[in-house]
Design a protein around this motif. Structure first.
Motif, short mmCIF file in Angstrom:
data_model
loop_
_atom_site.label_atom_id
_atom_site.label_comp_id
_atom_site.label_asym_id
_atom_site.label_seq_id
_atom_site.Cartn_x
_atom_site.Cartn_y
_atom_site.Cartn_z
N CYS A 161 -9.07 41.33 -30.31
CA CYS A 161 -9.06 41.05 -28.87
C CYS A 161 -9.67 42.21 -28.10
CB CYS A 161 -7.65 40.78 -28.38
SG CYS A 161 -6.58 42.19 -28.50
N ASN A 162 -9.88 41.97 -26.83
CA ASN A 162 -10.33 43.03 -25.95
C ASN A 162 -9.14 43.63 -25.25
OD1 ASN A 162 -13.13 43.21 -26.19
ND2 ASN A 162 -13.31 41.22 -25.19
N LEU A 163 -9.24 44.87 -24.91
CA LEU A 163 -8.12 45.53 -24.24
C LEU A 163 -8.59 45.95 -22.86
CD1 LEU A 163 -7.03 47.77 -27.19
CD2 LEU A 163 -6.01 45.63 -26.47
N ASN A 164 -7.80 45.67 -21.89
CA ASN A 164 -8.11 46.18 -20.56
C ASN A 164 -7.38 47.49 -20.42
OD1 ASN A 164 -9.60 43.93 -19.94
ND2 ASN A 164 -7.75 42.80 -19.35
N TYR A 165 -8.14 48.54 -20.44
CA TYR A 165 -7.51 49.85 -20.45
C TYR A 165 -6.82 50.10 -19.13
CZ TYR A 165 -9.87 50.04 -24.71
OH TYR A 165 -10.27 49.73 -25.96
N GLY A 166 -5.67 50.67 -19.21
CA GLY A 166 -4.89 50.90 -18.01
C GLY A 166 -3.56 50.18 -18.09
N GLU A 167 -3.46 49.21 -19.01
CA GLU A 167 -2.20 48.47 -19.12
C GLU A 167 -1.16 49.24 -19.92
OE1 GLU A 167 -2.85 44.62 -20.71
OE2 GLU A 167 -4.34 44.13 -19.19
N GLY A 168 -1.59 50.26 -20.61
CA GLY A 168 -0.63 51.04 -21.39
C GLY A 168 -0.57 50.56 -22.81
N PRO A 169 -0.17 51.45 -23.71
CA PRO A 169 -0.18 51.12 -25.14
C PRO A 169 0.73 49.96 -25.51
CG PRO A 169 0.69 53.34 -24.75
CD PRO A 169 0.21 52.83 -23.44
N GLN A 170 1.83 49.83 -24.78
CA GLN A 170 2.78 48.75 -25.15
C GLN A 170 2.17 47.38 -24.88
OE1 GLN A 170 6.74 49.36 -23.63
NE2 GLN A 170 7.14 50.38 -25.57
N ALA A 171 1.45 47.28 -23.75
CA ALA A 171 0.80 46.01 -23.43
C ALA A 171 -0.28 45.69 -24.47
CB ALA A 171 0.18 46.08 -22.05
N HIS A 172 -0.94 46.73 -24.94
CA HIS A 172 -1.98 46.52 -25.95
C HIS A 172 -1.39 45.99 -27.24
CE1 HIS A 172 -4.53 49.82 -23.83
NE2 HIS A 172 -4.45 48.71 -23.14
N LEU A 173 -0.28 46.61 -27.64
CA LEU A 173 0.37 46.18 -28.88
C LEU A 173 0.83 44.73 -28.75
CD1 LEU A 173 2.44 49.30 -29.95
CD2 LEU A 173 0.48 48.30 -31.12
N LYS A 174 1.31 44.39 -27.58
CA LYS A 174 1.80 43.03 -27.36
C LYS A 174 0.65 42.05 -27.46
CE LYS A 174 4.35 40.46 -24.02
NZ LYS A 174 4.37 40.36 -22.58
N LYS A 175 -0.48 42.48 -26.91
CA LYS A 175 -1.65 41.61 -26.93
C LYS A 175 -2.12 41.35 -28.37
CE LYS A 175 -5.42 41.09 -23.69
NZ LYS A 175 -6.31 41.82 -22.78
N LEU A 176 -2.06 42.40 -29.19
CA LEU A 176 -2.49 42.24 -30.59
C LEU A 176 -1.49 41.42 -31.39
CD1 LEU A 176 -3.94 45.74 -31.42
CD2 LEU A 176 -5.17 43.60 -31.51
N ALA A 177 -0.26 41.35 -30.92
CA ALA A 177 0.76 40.61 -31.64
C ALA A 177 0.80 39.14 -31.21
CB ALA A 177 2.13 41.25 -31.43
N GLU A 178 0.13 38.84 -30.11
CA GLU A 178 0.08 37.45 -29.64
C GLU A 178 -1.00 36.69 -30.39
OE1 GLU A 178 -0.82 37.77 -25.54
OE2 GLU A 178 1.24 38.20 -24.95
N CYS A 179 -0.78 35.39 -30.50
CA CYS A 179 -1.80 34.49 -31.06
C CYS A 179 -2.39 35.00 -32.36
CB CYS A 179 -2.96 34.28 -30.09
SG CYS A 179 -2.52 34.08 -28.39
N ILE A 180 -1.56 35.36 -33.31
CA ILE A 180 -2.06 35.87 -34.59
C ILE A 180 -2.72 34.75 -35.38
CG2 ILE A 180 -1.34 36.83 -36.81
CD1 ILE A 180 0.82 38.33 -35.26
N ARG A 181 -3.89 35.04 -35.89
CA ARG A 181 -4.56 34.09 -36.79
C ARG A 181 -4.11 34.42 -38.20
NH1 ARG A 181 -7.10 35.47 -31.82
NH2 ARG A 181 -8.64 33.91 -31.32
N TRP A 182 -3.78 33.40 -38.97
CA TRP A 182 -3.43 33.68 -40.35
C TRP A 182 -3.85 32.52 -41.24
CZ3 TRP A 182 0.88 31.14 -42.81
CH2 TRP A 182 1.62 30.33 -41.94
N SER A 183 -3.88 32.77 -42.51
CA SER A 183 -4.29 31.72 -43.43
C SER A 183 -3.71 32.01 -44.80
CB SER A 183 -5.81 31.65 -43.52
OG SER A 183 -6.32 32.83 -44.09
#
Lengths: 469, 278
Positions: free
Chosen positions: A403-425
């Protein structure tokens, strides 16, 4: 660096492991079973002379470092072991086609009763070797001409030139490699290249013309590489129908970057390992040494392997990366990470997940991907001990996000973003090992967690590559 | 010969796309967010690109089609034909005046609808004249006159890039234009001959215009937009020598023609003047 970012324009392996002389492939010297051996086994011996026969261009001072260990041997077994080590070192230099070792008792006036002479009979490679290959792939056929001068100045320097003439693109590269005498792992190389790549998943065409210089050296059990690279990059749309987001990225840019890579590899084989681990950390800082592109890029790769019951191997890997733009300029499509495809998250099409515009994938600034594999021998083990050992069946579970990160949201928001909508197979398939450099996979995949815009490959997927999740 | 064949292919290519537009876009109205892309106004754009861009802007204003002008460093490379300017309308990208005229026509906006076949042929002939003479002369002065190339064109063209890329791109462009000039037989011309060609072209235009407000009397056509784009840009752009502008200034009806279009279609004059100070 065959990192996940699709933009690793390396169709021409300029350097990398010497194919012919893999340490694994070199069979130990055949030791003739002589009846005397038991008598000599524990007897102290002195290596009086070491000869190297067959030298032409090679400078002797280079070889004295490699064979120095032989003089230190104290008994016959030791002599044989040290000679074997020296032989492997000589072969690794990549300047000899053949190295034979002959151990004999010393002769002549000053010969000691327990003195030994060791003779290395070497055959040098030709001054220049050439190769010719044809390659087909990516809707393109190409002809690759290679020229190699394996021992230019007599101290294992290597000059390589590769030229690839394709139906669509032409690429070339010239590389000079120089190891430090006696310390092959400390080496220096300079490259000049032009590489053109087409990335249909992004409707993008990229031409890179660049110069790079790198210095590699071992520290403890790691291998470190420092590199400077200056690249003139030209991006253009592959077709008139390319999305406007890709069109906006068209044009020229200059990247000057300093990068550092660290690798610890304790695996017994890079393809289908049975044990050991791999840790790779790569960081790149662009913009401080000039150029238009400014960013900091970090990425890592971890792999752990463990042998379980009945020759089966459990393998776990984790990849991750982050791209931080420096300044107000957004990151370029050429620098971002790409994910998906038979070499990373199986069940998705090649680099076809994450941010996209009108069907063109734009890559992301952060990603992670993890994989869990259970490799087992083929059922009923056909061709055991031979051809069948090149194959494995595997069960896999892959997951990841880009994903893309909008810098300024803080590291916690970034981690949350990476944990959302996980693709798996998950799925299963057959893996074929090709030498010690590549592998082929034929898998049945079931993609899960598919987001709108992702392109999937539900069912049978074929993959080939040198780096796998 | 080779160049000619490529040219014909390009024309065919354009035709194919225009036909495509005709079928695809006929029904869609002109959107609010149509955008015109050109290089950076202040530091980068060159005379010829500025003229072509102004011609397209004038044409769209004459049609009453709103367009937002956006400056991008890489406008030239974003353009599907590699030429400035191009417009982004809906999900279509069209570059250069000719194809843009066809494109707007497909959307039901045309300035030359009322003309008969003879007039239309005449209009096309004059447009060709402007492109072959004025545009080529602009390119010649920019890239083949050493003083202009060194003092203005190369520094401006390469301004967005860092060294050594800046030099590479500027010389590459210069080489490309010079090769084109040689191919069309302008390579051996002197600056004086080029000025003379411009004078002749202006004379032909001046005679055709006569005392009419526009080339085809009461209503402007794409020819008016094209002539305005080039003449206005030449008049308002400072080059190493004022000779080019001087040649045009001797035709008073062309000057008043430019003033008329500027007043009628570019009320916000500040915008246009600042856009083309080279």
């Amino acid at each position: 660096m065959g990192t996940v970012h699709a933009r690793s324009l390396d169709p021409l392996p300029m350097k990398g492991p010497e194919l012919g002389v893999q340490a694994d492939d070199i069979e130990p010297p055949e030791i003739e079973q002589e009846p005397k051996q038991e008598v000599l086994e524990n007897k102290d011996v002195v290596v009086q002379r070491v000869h190297i026969d067959g030298l032409g261009r090679t400078k002797e001072d280079l070889l004295t470092y490699e064979i120095a260990g032989v003089f230190r041997a104290k008994n016959l077994i030791d002599v044989m072991r040290k000679s074997h080590e020296a032989r492997q070192k000589l072969l690794r230099l990549g300047i000899f086609r053949k190295v034979n070792v002959v151990i004999d008792t010393s002769r002549g006036e000053d010969a000691l009763p327990n003195g030994l002479d060791v003779t290395f009979e070497v055959t040098e490679l030709r001054r220049m070797t050439g190769s010719y290959n044809t390659m087909v792939g990516n809707n393109e056929g190409s002809m690759v001409l290679g020229l190699k001068l394996p021992n230019v100045f007599g101290r294992a320097e290597k000059l390589t030139f590769q030229f690839s003439y394709g139906t669509k693109e032409t690429s070339y590269g010239l590389s000079f490699f120089k190891p430090q005498p006696g310390n092959f792992e400390r080496n220096f190389s300079v490259n000049v290249y032009k590489v053109t790549g087409q990335f249909p998943w992004s409707s993008l065409r990229e031409t890179d013309r660049g110069v790079s210089a790198e210095f590699s050296f071992p520290v403890w059990r790691t291998s470190q590489t420092l590199k400077w690279e200056g690249v003139w990059r030209e991006l253009s749309c592959l077709a008139r129908t390319a999305s406007f987001a890709v069109r906006q990225e068209s044009g020229h840019s200059l990247k000057s970057s300093l990068s550092h890579a660290m690798v610890i590899d304790t695996r017994n084989s890079s393809i289908l390992p049975r044990q050991g681990g791999l840790l790779k950390i790569h960081q790149e800082l662009a913009g401080y040494s000039g150029g238009d592109a400014s960013f900091l890029k970090e990425d890592f790769e971890i792999q752990l392997n463990k042998t379980l019951f009945w020759d089966s191997v459990l393998s776990a890997s984790l990849w991750g990366g982050l791209l931080l733009p420096i300044g107000d300029k957004p990151t370029s499509i050429a620098d971002r990470f790409y994910l998906g495809g038979p070499t990373s998250i199986r069940g998705f099409s090649m680099y076809s997940l994450g941010p996209q515009s009108e069907g063109d994938y734009l890559g992301g600034e952060a990603y992670w991907a993890g994989g869990l594999h259970l490799y087992t021998p083929l059922p009923f083990r056909p061709g055991r001990g031979g051809f069948g050992d090149l194959f494995r069946t595997h069960f896999f579970l892959n997951a990841g996000n880009l994903c893309n990160l909008n810098y300024g949201e803080g590291p916690q928001a970034h981690l949350k973003k990476l944990a959302e909508c996980i693709r798996w197979s998950y799925g299963l398939g057959i893996v074929l090992r090709l030498g010690n450099i590549a592998r082929l996979e034929l898998n049945y995949c079931i993609p899960m967690g598919v987001q709108s815009g992702d392109r999937i490959c539900d069912g049978v997927q074929f993959g080939a590559g040198i780096r796998f999740l | 010969m080779f160049v000619l064949v490529i040219h014909i292919l390009n024309v065919l290519h354009c035709c194919v796309f225009v036909c495509l537009f005709l079928t695809v876009t006929a029904a869609e109205p002109w959107p609010e967010n149509a955008t015109l892309y050109q290089p950076l106004k202040e530091d980068q754009i060159l005379l010829s690109d500025c003229a072509s861009s102004l011609a397209v802007q004038a044409y769209l204003r004459m049609c009453g089609l709103p367009v937002q002008v956006v400056c991008r460093v890489n406008a030239e490379y974003m353009s599907p034909s590699g030429k400035i300017p191009f417009i982004h309308v809906g999900n279509q990208v069209v570059s250069e005046l000719g194809p843009i005229v066809q494109f707007t026509k497909a959307k039901g906006h045309s300035l030359s609808e009322a003309l008969d076949d003879v007039q239309r042929a005449e209009m096309k002939a004059y447009m060709e004249l402007v492109n072959n003479m004025l545009l080529t002369a602009e390119l010649y002065i920019q890239w083949c006159d050493d003083a202009t190339a060194t003092e203005i064109s190369r520094p401006r063209y390469s301004s967005p890039y860092s060294w050594p890329l800046s030099s590479i791109l500027a010389y590459q462009k210069q080489w490309e234009v010079r090769r084109k000039m040689n191919a069309i037989g302008w390579g051996g011309k002197t600056l004086e001959q080029v000025y003379e060609d411009v004078s002749q072209c202006c004379q032909a235009l001046s005679q055709r215009l006569g005392t009419q407000p526009y080339f085809f009397n009461k209503h402007p056509t794409e020819l008016d937009a094209l002539v305005f784009g080039h003449l206005f840009t030449i008049l308002t752009t400072r080059l190493t020598s004022a000779e080019l502008a001087e040649r045009i200034k001797s035709y008073s009806n062309l000057l008043s023609f430019c003033r008329r279009i500027e007043q009628t279609y570019f009320e916000d004059k500040r915008l246009i003047q600042s856009s083309c100070s080279l």
